[in-house]
Design a protein around this motif. Structure first.
Motif, PDB file in Angstrom:
ATOM      1  N   TYR A   1       0.321  -1.260   0.163  1.00 45.51           N
ATOM      2  CA  TYR A   1       0.170  -0.562  -0.320  1.00 45.51           C
ATOM      3  C   TYR A   1       0.869   1.432  -0.348  1.00 45.51           C
ATOM      4  O   TYR A   1       1.663   1.191   0.413  1.00 45.51           O
TER       5      TYR A   1
ATOM      6  N   ASN B   1      -2.946   7.813   2.471  1.00 44.75           N
ATOM      7  CA  ASN B   1      -2.941   6.549   1.292  1.00 44.75           C
ATOM      8  C   ASN B   1      -4.150   6.482  -0.004  1.00 44.75           C
ATOM      9  O   ASN B   1      -4.428   7.282   0.624  1.00 44.75           O
ATOM     10  N   ILE B   2      -3.063   6.572  -0.914  1.00 46.87           N
ATOM     11  CA  ILE B   2      -3.733   6.867  -2.499  1.00 46.87           C
ATOM     12  C   ILE B   2      -5.058   5.851  -2.187  1.00 46.87           C
ATOM     13  O   ILE B   2      -5.660   6.975  -2.944  1.00 46.87           O
ATOM     14  N   ALA B   3      -5.300   5.262  -1.346  1.00 48.20           N
ATOM     15  CA  ALA B   3      -6.972   5.389  -1.352  1.00 48.20           C
ATOM     16  C   ALA B   3      -7.733   6.398  -0.902  1.00 48.20           C
ATOM     17  O   ALA B   3      -8.856   6.613  -2.028  1.00 48.20           O
ATOM     18  N   LYS B   4      -7.364   6.813  -0.015  1.00 51.01           N
ATOM     19  CA  LYS B   4      -7.356   7.936  -0.042  1.00 51.01           C
ATOM     20  C   LYS B   4      -7.739   9.694  -1.070  1.00 51.01           C
ATOM     21  O   LYS B   4      -8.264  10.191  -0.880  1.00 51.01           O
TER      22      LYS B   4
ATOM     23  N   LYS C   1      -6.164   9.950  -5.576  1.00 53.02           N
ATOM     24  CA  LYS C   1      -6.171   9.849  -6.325  1.00 53.02           C
ATOM     25  C   LYS C   1      -6.350   8.260  -6.929  1.00 53.02           C
ATOM     26  O   LYS C   1      -6.070   7.894  -8.074  1.00 53.02           O
ATOM     27  N   LYS C   2      -5.935   7.171  -5.970  1.00 56.68           N
ATOM     28  CA  LYS C   2      -5.479   6.158  -5.986  1.00 56.68           C
ATOM     29  C   LYS C   2      -4.219   6.246  -7.285  1.00 56.68           C
ATOM     30  O   LYS C   2      -3.060   7.142  -6.790  1.00 56.68           O
ATOM     31  N   TYR C   3      -4.243   5.397  -8.216  1.00 57.62           N
ATOM     32  CA  TYR C   3      -2.808   5.316  -8.879  1.00 57.62           C
ATOM     33  C   TYR C   3      -2.979   6.467  -9.833  1.00 57.62           C
ATOM     34  O   TYR C   3      -1.290   6.757 -10.222  1.00 57.62           O
TER      35      TYR C   3
ATOM     36  N   THR D   1      -2.706   9.363  -8.206  1.00 59.83           N
ATOM     37  CA  THR D   1      -2.541  10.333  -7.950  1.00 59.83           C
ATOM     38  C   THR D   1      -1.389  11.603  -8.154  1.00 59.83           C
ATOM     39  O   THR D   1       0.525  10.644  -8.377  1.00 59.83           O
TER      40      THR D   1
END
Lengths: 203, 81
Positions: B48, B55-58, B60-62, B64
């Protein structure tokens, strides 16, 4: 309610479980329920608190129950069983459940069973000299989200790292039991000893 | 430059502590790691990723975006006990 009125269920009496049980045993709790279907094996000598040469082949749950009865007046209930659908109802008895297992599959099962019963689950995991700890609240899917992309991978376990993770886990359990867990809601404690990192972050 | 730090089993897999580079976003950074350390995106999927401790999940994910001075962490979910 004081700690004397609280019941804690520890699932797993291995590396994490041994240290967690020892620490909980000194916290003046009302009832401690411990569960493990394994006996001590030679490979546990490197990290598990009460694994001694003379205890090899003996039920871990029994050894820790005897130890607890020697250090605390808490009611101690032990089960020489693995957690599965047949005994998951034990979770109903607990105010807090502590994850001391060593596989992703069992962790996800435990998280589901705690969620069903609206119980708080405390998690820690270790690998080599790193690991993490967090609280799983029943209204979230923290465990599933966290392990979403990871399968079962071989992991190394080292005594001092296991001890650290177990202490963090016990600390989180203490926070929940004393209603002082606000600052750990939605947080993860990450530690990585080679780089000197111990950090509390948003999960 | 963006600094990327590797923790836990990511450090073991990549046999390195950190790398630096200019990347438009996390996707580009992951691609650069794959080339530099001869691993696949699948190898890195289990980790992760945090950008400046988020956390990139919060984010723009990949997708970002990354900019000069950002610090990225690759962390591994530990499952031993």
């Amino acid at each position: 309610m004081s700690l004397k009125d609280k019941t804690v269920l520890v699932v797993g009496c291995g590396g994490l479980g041994g240290y967690v049980i020892q620490q909980l045993g000194r916290m003046n709790l009302g009832t401690l329920i411990i569960l493990d279907g394994d006996v001590f094996e030679k490979s546990n000598l490197n990290r598990q608190l009460l694994c001694t040469k003379s205890n090899l082949g003996i039920s871990k749950a029994q050894v820790y129950a005897d130890f607890l009865n020697d250090i605390t007046d808490a009611k101690v209930i032990s089960y020489f069983e693995k957690l599965d659908e047949h005994n998951a109802n034990l979770i109903n008895k607990a105010d807090v459940v502590i994850d001391c297992v060593d596989s992703v599959k069992t962790r996800l099962f435990l998280a589901d069973e705690c969620k069903k019963r609206k119980k708080i689950l405390i998690h820690a995991g270790v690998d080599g000299e790193c690991g993490q700890a967090f609280i799983c609240y029943p209204d979230k899917n923290t465990m599933h989200d966290f392990y979403a992309n990871s399968g079962e991978v071989p992991h190394k376990t080292i005594s001092f790292n296991v001890g650290l993770a177990a202490s963090l886990e016990t600390m989180l359990a203490y926070r929940v039991l004393t209603n002082d867990d606000e600052e750990y809601k939605g947080k993860i404690i990450i530690f990585d000893l080679p780089s000197g990192l111990i950090k509390v972050m948003d999960i | 430059m963006v600094k990327v730090k590797f923790f836990g089993t990511a450090r073991v897999l990549l046999k390195d502590k950190e790398m630096e580079g200019d990347f438009k976003d996390v996707n580009e950074m992951v691609a650069a790691i794959c080339v530099k350390y001869n691993v696949t995106k699948k190898d890195l999927k289990q980790y992760y990723i945090y950008v400046n401790e988020v956390n990139i999940a919060k984010l723009k994910k990949y997708k970002t975006e990354l900019k000069d001075g950002d610090i990225v962490w690759l962390l591994s979910p530990a499952s031993g006990g």
